[in-house]
Design a protein around this motif. Structure first.
Motif, PDB file in Angstrom:
ATOM      1  N   VAL A 249      -5.764   8.125  -1.254  1.00 18.78           N
ATOM      2  CA  VAL A 249      -6.173   8.140   0.061  1.00 18.78           C
ATOM      3  C   VAL A 249      -6.677   6.708   0.441  1.00 18.78           C
ATOM      4  O   VAL A 249      -7.619   6.092  -0.368  1.00 18.78           O
ATOM      5  CB  VAL A 249      -7.361   9.092   0.313  1.00 18.78           C
ATOM      6  CG1 VAL A 249      -8.035   8.732   1.708  1.00 18.78           C
ATOM      7  CG2 VAL A 249      -6.892  10.404   0.197  1.00 18.78           C
ATOM      8  N   LEU A 250      -5.947   6.015   1.356  1.00 22.24           N
ATOM      9  CA  LEU A 250      -6.772   4.602   1.651  1.00 22.24           C
ATOM     10  C   LEU A 250      -8.379   4.671   2.040  1.00 22.24           C
ATOM     11  O   LEU A 250      -8.537   5.390   2.862  1.00 22.24           O
ATOM     12  CB  LEU A 250      -5.962   4.247   2.894  1.00 22.24           C
ATOM     13  CG  LEU A 250      -6.455   2.613   3.465  1.00 22.24           C
ATOM     14  CD1 LEU A 250      -6.258   1.820   2.466  1.00 22.24           C
ATOM     15  CD2 LEU A 250      -5.830   2.192   4.829  1.00 22.24           C
ATOM     16  N   ARG A 251      -8.950   3.854   1.516  1.00 21.39           N
ATOM     17  CA  ARG A 251     -10.478   3.640   1.718  1.00 21.39           C
ATOM     18  C   ARG A 251     -10.497   2.761   2.993  1.00 21.39           C
ATOM     19  O   ARG A 251     -10.434   1.567   3.147  1.00 21.39           O
ATOM     20  CB  ARG A 251     -11.069   2.950   0.620  1.00 21.39           C
ATOM     21  CG  ARG A 251     -12.761   3.075   0.711  1.00 21.39           C
ATOM     22  CD  ARG A 251     -13.266   2.226  -0.381  1.00 21.39           C
ATOM     23  NE  ARG A 251     -13.008   2.896  -1.729  1.00 21.39           N
ATOM     24  CZ  ARG A 251     -13.786   2.477  -2.913  1.00 21.39           C
ATOM     25  NH1 ARG A 251     -14.380   1.328  -3.038  1.00 21.39           N
ATOM     26  NH2 ARG A 251     -13.301   2.747  -4.047  1.00 21.39           N
ATOM     27  N   GLU A 252     -10.738   3.677   4.103  1.00 25.85           N
ATOM     28  CA  GLU A 252     -10.727   3.378   5.431  1.00 25.85           C
ATOM     29  C   GLU A 252     -11.736   1.907   5.828  1.00 25.85           C
ATOM     30  O   GLU A 252     -13.033   2.196   5.293  1.00 25.85           O
ATOM     31  CB  GLU A 252     -10.775   4.234   6.506  1.00 25.85           C
ATOM     32  CG  GLU A 252      -9.578   5.229   6.566  1.00 25.85           C
ATOM     33  CD  GLU A 252      -8.334   4.622   7.171  1.00 25.85           C
ATOM     34  OE1 GLU A 252      -8.619   3.649   7.775  1.00 25.85           O
ATOM     35  OE2 GLU A 252      -7.406   5.573   7.116  1.00 25.85           O
ATOM     36  N   GLY A 253     -11.376   1.021   6.550  1.00 25.42           N
ATOM     37  CA  GLY A 253     -12.437   0.006   6.861  1.00 25.42           C
ATOM     38  C   GLY A 253     -12.822  -0.944   5.671  1.00 25.42           C
ATOM     39  O   GLY A 253     -13.896  -1.797   5.930  1.00 25.42           O
TER      40      GLY A 253
ATOM     41  N   ARG B 223       0.810  -1.406   0.081  1.00 23.12           N
ATOM     42  CA  ARG B 223       0.022   0.049  -0.118  1.00 23.12           C
ATOM     43  C   ARG B 223       0.904   1.507  -0.009  1.00 23.12           C
ATOM     44  O   ARG B 223       0.605   2.257  -0.814  1.00 23.12           O
ATOM     45  CB  ARG B 223      -1.184   0.008   1.285  1.00 23.12           C
ATOM     46  CG  ARG B 223      -1.722   1.322   1.302  1.00 23.12           C
ATOM     47  CD  ARG B 223      -2.572   1.223   2.651  1.00 23.12           C
ATOM     48  NE  ARG B 223      -1.646   1.251   3.786  1.00 23.12           N
ATOM     49  CZ  ARG B 223      -1.762   0.202   4.673  1.00 23.12           C
ATOM     50  NH1 ARG B 223      -2.427  -0.872   4.714  1.00 23.12           N
ATOM     51  NH2 ARG B 223      -0.994   0.439   5.770  1.00 23.12           N
TER      52      ARG B 223
ATOM     53  N   GLU C 146      -7.014  -3.963  -0.585  1.00 21.93           N
ATOM     54  CA  GLU C 146      -7.354  -2.702  -0.402  1.00 21.93           C
ATOM     55  C   GLU C 146      -7.497  -1.650  -1.279  1.00 21.93           C
ATOM     56  O   GLU C 146      -7.102  -2.139  -2.497  1.00 21.93           O
ATOM     57  CB  GLU C 146      -6.416  -2.188   1.004  1.00 21.93           C
ATOM     58  CG  GLU C 146      -5.916  -2.948   1.981  1.00 21.93           C
ATOM     59  CD  GLU C 146      -4.937  -2.610   3.074  1.00 21.93           C
ATOM     60  OE1 GLU C 146      -5.107  -2.739   4.457  1.00 21.93           O
ATOM     61  OE2 GLU C 146      -3.974  -1.721   2.569  1.00 21.93           O
TER      62      GLU C 146
END
Length: 226
Positions: A160-164, A145, A172
């Motif tokens: 931006v990480l897609r949280e959850g 990542r 991810e």
């Protein structure tokens, strides 16, 4: 004035009407993922006696198909399909798309590759002059990542990480804003070549063949330029 939900419903029904002549008892249909695809599944299920079954691009769509009595096949058991029907987050006049808002981009790209024809169903709000207003989803192997994010920054993006969120593949999603997508095929190839990327949500190297775009004045049929 039609609501967006009504526009989506009209696009979905247009796709059902479009594929009805293709249906036979030995035919398997490719089905995508998302709110418009859900409406297509509902309409398709009304004709479940006319075709053999479906291959879907997500666990969510497979569950919806099964609940409506449509037999779901593993793609490994299917050699070809006449059509794959799915929505898009953005589409341009060349029928290049950004997909993956629902996180199923990799399986969508795989299932679409086996179909003879990709039919994209959208409402008119999804048509853009240039792709990139919608953040580009990139599916990544978790250990890569940070490394992938650094490369996406070098390409001008803001990942931006897609949280959850975890994909059906156990990976991810990085949602990448700020990309200037003037040449979508080249950018798709460049991102897909970054080690650790499973695939990106650009469908440009192999875009849609036909788009059924629902507007306030009815459903328009757009074809990819040849």
């Amino acid at each position: 004035m039609l609501t967006q939900q009504e526009l989506k419903q009209n696009a979905a029904q247009a796709a059902v009407d479009y594929i009805l002549p293709m249906l036979r008892t030995d035919v398997i249909v490719g089905v995508g993922t998302g709110s418009t695809a859900d409406l297509f599944i509902d309409g398709l299920a009304m004709h479940k006696e006319r075709f053999r079954g479906a291959v879907s691009s997500s666990d969510r769509s497979s569950a919806r198909l099964s609940a409506l009595g449509v037999r779901v096949f593993d793609l490994n058991d299917v050699q070809t399909m006449p059509v794959y029907v799915d929505g898009a987050d953005e589409i341009d006049a060349g029928l290049h798309m950004i997909k993956g808002g629902g996180g199923a981009l990799t399986r969508e790209k795989i299932v679409a590759s086996v179909a003879e024809r990709f039919v994209c169903i959208v409402d008119e709000s999804k048509l853009v002059q240039k792709l990139g207003r919608f953040p580009l989803p990139v599916e990544v192997i978790p250990m890569a990542r940070a490394a992938v994010a650094r490369e996406l920054v070098r390409l001008g993006g803001q990942p931006v990480l897609r949280e959850g969120f975890v994909t059906d593949n156990g990976c991810e999603i990085l949602d990448v804003a700020g990309l200037a997508i003037a040449q979508p095929e080249q950018l798709e190839a460049a991102i897909n070549n970054i080690p650790g990327v499973v695939t990106c949500g650009l469908f440009a190297i192999a875009g849609a063949d036909i788009a059924l775009m629902s507007t306030q004045d009815g459903v328009r049929e757009l074809r990819a330029p040849r």
